[in-house]
Design a protein around this motif. Structure first.
Motif, PDB file in Angstrom:
ATOM      1  N   VAL A   9       1.123  -1.077   0.065  1.00  0.00           N
ATOM      2  CA  VAL A   9       0.093  -0.248  -0.228  1.00  0.00           C
ATOM      3  C   VAL A   9       0.696   1.022   0.109  1.00  0.00           C
ATOM      4  O   VAL A   9       0.430   2.150  -0.746  1.00  0.00           O
ATOM      5  CB  VAL A   9      -0.905   0.171   1.239  1.00  0.00           C
ATOM      6  CG1 VAL A   9      -1.681   1.302   1.149  1.00  0.00           C
ATOM      7  CG2 VAL A   9      -2.310  -0.741   0.871  1.00  0.00           C
ATOM      8  N   PHE A  10       2.378   1.074   0.554  1.00  0.00           N
ATOM      9  CA  PHE A  10       2.541   2.597   1.286  1.00  0.00           C
ATOM     10  C   PHE A  10       3.474   2.902  -0.583  1.00  0.00           C
ATOM     11  O   PHE A  10       3.266   3.764  -0.697  1.00  0.00           O
ATOM     12  CB  PHE A  10       3.794   2.250   1.617  1.00  0.00           C
ATOM     13  CG  PHE A  10       4.781   3.123   2.214  1.00  0.00           C
ATOM     14  CD1 PHE A  10       4.618   4.254   2.009  1.00  0.00           C
ATOM     15  CD2 PHE A  10       6.317   3.530   1.313  1.00  0.00           C
ATOM     16  CE1 PHE A  10       5.133   5.868   2.278  1.00  0.00           C
ATOM     17  CE2 PHE A  10       7.301   4.229   1.150  1.00  0.00           C
ATOM     18  CZ  PHE A  10       6.477   5.716   1.756  1.00  0.00           C
ATOM     19  N   LYS A  11       4.023   1.522  -1.339  1.00  0.00           N
ATOM     20  CA  LYS A  11       4.430   1.338  -2.124  1.00  0.00           C
ATOM     21  C   LYS A  11       3.454   2.538  -3.378  1.00  0.00           C
ATOM     22  O   LYS A  11       3.829   3.324  -4.654  1.00  0.00           O
ATOM     23  CB  LYS A  11       5.604   0.563  -3.833  1.00  0.00           C
ATOM     24  CG  LYS A  11       5.617   0.338  -4.637  1.00  0.00           C
ATOM     25  CD  LYS A  11       5.966  -1.399  -4.498  1.00  0.00           C
ATOM     26  CE  LYS A  11       6.566  -0.880  -6.244  1.00  0.00           C
ATOM     27  NZ  LYS A  11       6.604  -2.195  -6.765  1.00  0.00           N
ATOM     28  N   ALA A  12       2.275   1.831  -3.365  1.00  0.00           N
ATOM     29  CA  ALA A  12       1.256   2.385  -4.684  1.00  0.00           C
ATOM     30  C   ALA A  12       0.680   3.994  -4.199  1.00  0.00           C
ATOM     31  O   ALA A  12       0.754   4.562  -4.693  1.00  0.00           O
ATOM     32  CB  ALA A  12       0.023   1.866  -4.667  1.00  0.00           C
TER      33      ALA A  12
ATOM     34  N   ALA B 242       2.931   6.594  -1.882  1.00  0.00           N
ATOM     35  CA  ALA B 242       3.961   6.719  -0.958  1.00  0.00           C
ATOM     36  C   ALA B 242       3.452   8.609  -0.778  1.00  0.00           C
ATOM     37  O   ALA B 242       3.578   8.817   0.419  1.00  0.00           O
ATOM     38  CB  ALA B 242       4.957   6.374  -1.591  1.00  0.00           C
ATOM     39  N   LEU B 243       3.502   8.624  -1.737  1.00  0.00           N
ATOM     40  CA  LEU B 243       3.179  10.869  -1.801  1.00  0.00           C
ATOM     41  C   LEU B 243       1.831  11.242  -1.377  1.00  0.00           C
ATOM     42  O   LEU B 243       2.650  11.829  -0.073  1.00  0.00           O
ATOM     43  CB  LEU B 243       3.383  11.238  -3.192  1.00  0.00           C
ATOM     44  CG  LEU B 243       4.024  11.261  -4.233  1.00  0.00           C
ATOM     45  CD1 LEU B 243       4.354  11.283  -5.599  1.00  0.00           C
ATOM     46  CD2 LEU B 243       5.204  12.113  -3.506  1.00  0.00           C
ATOM     47  N   GLU B 244       0.645  10.041  -1.430  1.00  0.00           N
ATOM     48  CA  GLU B 244      -0.343  10.505  -0.594  1.00  0.00           C
ATOM     49  C   GLU B 244      -0.009  10.518   1.018  1.00  0.00           C
ATOM     50  O   GLU B 244      -0.128  11.384   1.806  1.00  0.00           O
ATOM     51  CB  GLU B 244      -1.526   9.818  -0.964  1.00  0.00           C
ATOM     52  CG  GLU B 244      -1.550   9.921  -2.214  1.00  0.00           C
ATOM     53  CD  GLU B 244      -2.887   9.587  -3.000  1.00  0.00           C
ATOM     54  OE1 GLU B 244      -3.926   8.726  -1.958  1.00  0.00           O
ATOM     55  OE2 GLU B 244      -3.393   8.698  -3.940  1.00  0.00           O
ATOM     56  N   ILE B 245       0.731   9.295   1.431  1.00  0.00           N
ATOM     57  CA  ILE B 245       1.306   8.892   2.320  1.00  0.00           C
ATOM     58  C   ILE B 245       1.978  10.123   3.303  1.00  0.00           C
ATOM     59  O   ILE B 245       2.112  10.753   4.251  1.00  0.00           O
ATOM     60  CB  ILE B 245       1.641   7.454   3.172  1.00  0.00           C
ATOM     61  CG1 ILE B 245       0.391   6.399   2.392  1.00  0.00           C
ATOM     62  CG2 ILE B 245       1.735   7.529   4.553  1.00  0.00           C
ATOM     63  CD1 ILE B 245       0.924   5.166   2.546  1.00  0.00           C
ATOM     64  N   MET B 246       2.920  10.755   2.417  1.00  0.00           N
ATOM     65  CA  MET B 246       3.885  11.303   3.189  1.00  0.00           C
ATOM     66  C   MET B 246       3.260  12.813   3.000  1.00  0.00           C
ATOM     67  O   MET B 246       3.994  13.505   3.819  1.00  0.00           O
ATOM     68  CB  MET B 246       4.859  11.546   2.134  1.00  0.00           C
ATOM     69  CG  MET B 246       6.240  10.234   2.579  1.00  0.00           C
ATOM     70  SD  MET B 246       7.664  10.319   1.177  1.00  0.00           S
ATOM     71  CE  MET B 246       7.245   9.979  -0.383  1.00  0.00           C
ATOM     72  N   ARG B 247       2.476  13.480   2.219  1.00  0.00           N
ATOM     73  CA  ARG B 247       1.427  14.324   2.212  1.00  0.00           C
ATOM     74  C   ARG B 247       1.170  14.871   3.549  1.00  0.00           C
ATOM     75  O   ARG B 247       1.113  15.501   4.540  1.00  0.00           O
ATOM     76  CB  ARG B 247       0.700  14.586   1.537  1.00  0.00           C
ATOM     77  CG  ARG B 247       1.764  15.140  -0.145  1.00  0.00           C
ATOM     78  CD  ARG B 247       1.340  15.998  -0.978  1.00  0.00           C
ATOM     79  NE  ARG B 247       1.863  16.215  -1.998  1.00  0.00           N
ATOM     80  CZ  ARG B 247       1.689  15.582  -3.449  1.00  0.00           C
ATOM     81  NH1 ARG B 247       0.662  14.445  -3.724  1.00  0.00           N
ATOM     82  NH2 ARG B 247       2.559  15.458  -4.291  1.00  0.00           N
ATOM     83  N   ALA B 248       0.134  13.397   4.316  1.00  0.00           N
ATOM     84  CA  ALA B 248      -0.581  13.230   5.077  1.00  0.00           C
ATOM     85  C   ALA B 248       0.219  13.183   6.582  1.00  0.00           C
ATOM     86  O   ALA B 248       0.175  14.316   7.598  1.00  0.00           O
ATOM     87  CB  ALA B 248      -1.738  11.920   5.007  1.00  0.00           C
ATOM     88  N   VAL B 249       1.013  13.301   6.081  1.00  0.00           N
ATOM     89  CA  VAL B 249       2.442  12.913   7.412  1.00  0.00           C
ATOM     90  C   VAL B 249       2.592  14.532   7.650  1.00  0.00           C
ATOM     91  O   VAL B 249       2.678  14.900   9.301  1.00  0.00           O
ATOM     92  CB  VAL B 249       4.067  11.637   7.185  1.00  0.00           C
ATOM     93  CG1 VAL B 249       4.458  12.309   8.681  1.00  0.00           C
ATOM     94  CG2 VAL B 249       3.422  10.372   7.321  1.00  0.00           C
ATOM     95  N   GLU B 250       3.082  14.949   7.156  1.00  0.00           N
ATOM     96  CA  GLU B 250       3.536  16.668   6.723  1.00  0.00           C
ATOM     97  C   GLU B 250       2.025  17.983   7.568  1.00  0.00           C
ATOM     98  O   GLU B 250       2.766  17.926   8.048  1.00  0.00           O
ATOM     99  CB  GLU B 250       3.993  16.930   5.668  1.00  0.00           C
ATOM    100  CG  GLU B 250       5.137  16.201   4.493  1.00  0.00           C
ATOM    101  CD  GLU B 250       5.339  16.548   3.332  1.00  0.00           C
ATOM    102  OE1 GLU B 250       7.120  16.404   3.276  1.00  0.00           O
ATOM    103  OE2 GLU B 250       4.569  17.289   2.583  1.00  0.00           O
ATOM    104  N   GLN B 251       1.398  17.185   6.721  1.00  0.00           N
ATOM    105  CA  GLN B 251       0.218  17.947   7.709  1.00  0.00           C
ATOM    106  C   GLN B 251      -0.453  17.538   8.921  1.00  0.00           C
ATOM    107  O   GLN B 251      -0.552  18.707   9.032  1.00  0.00           O
ATOM    108  CB  GLN B 251      -1.215  17.639   5.999  1.00  0.00           C
ATOM    109  CG  GLN B 251      -0.497  18.007   4.583  1.00  0.00           C
ATOM    110  CD  GLN B 251      -1.859  17.776   3.937  1.00  0.00           C
ATOM    111  OE1 GLN B 251      -2.839  17.261   3.998  1.00  0.00           O
ATOM    112  NE2 GLN B 251      -1.872  18.606   2.409  1.00  0.00           N
ATOM    113  N   SER B 252      -0.470  16.335   9.058  1.00  0.00           N
ATOM    114  CA  SER B 252      -0.899  16.008  10.534  1.00  0.00           C
ATOM    115  C   SER B 252      -0.312  15.810  11.491  1.00  0.00           C
ATOM    116  O   SER B 252       0.003  15.718  12.336  1.00  0.00           O
ATOM    117  CB  SER B 252      -1.481  14.557   9.801  1.00  0.00           C
ATOM    118  OG  SER B 252      -1.454  13.814   9.957  1.00  0.00           O
ATOM    119  N   GLY B 253       1.230  15.679  11.319  1.00  0.00           N
ATOM    120  CA  GLY B 253       2.350  15.853  12.330  1.00  0.00           C
ATOM    121  C   GLY B 253       2.291  14.081  12.716  1.00  0.00           C
ATOM    122  O   GLY B 253       2.987  13.946  13.398  1.00  0.00           O
TER     123      GLY B 253
END
Length: 77
Positions: A9-12, A14-25
């Motif tokens: 899931v991360f591979k597919a 990755a950018l969405e997950i990283m953006r969510a981490v940046e925004q939410s912390g």
């Protein structure tokens, strides 16, 4: 809140997950076959921290603090 995501899931996404981490912390744990392997979390600069804070809880045992560290100290020759 920590979220777990499989490697596939991360591979597919990755950018969405990283953006969510940046925004939410919030951290995201990447799993492989159900076992945690990686953590994606926001970057925090350690340089701003007090050096004593970085060393906090790093001493496991503190016995005989006045004893020499080693017996094979060489005297200045």
């Amino acid at each position: 809140m920590k979220t777990e995501v499989s490697k596939s899931v991360f591979k597919a996404q990755a950018l969405e997950i990283m953006r969510a981490v940046e925004q939410s912390g919030n951290e995201v744990i990447i799993t492989s076959h159900g076992k945690p392997t990686l953590v994606i979390k926001p970057y925090q600069e350690d340089a701003a921290k007090d050096p004593k804070e970085l060393l906090k809880d790093s001493v496991i045992s503190f016995e005989n603090p006045t004893d020499p560290v080693s017996d094979d100290w060489e005297v200045l020759q």
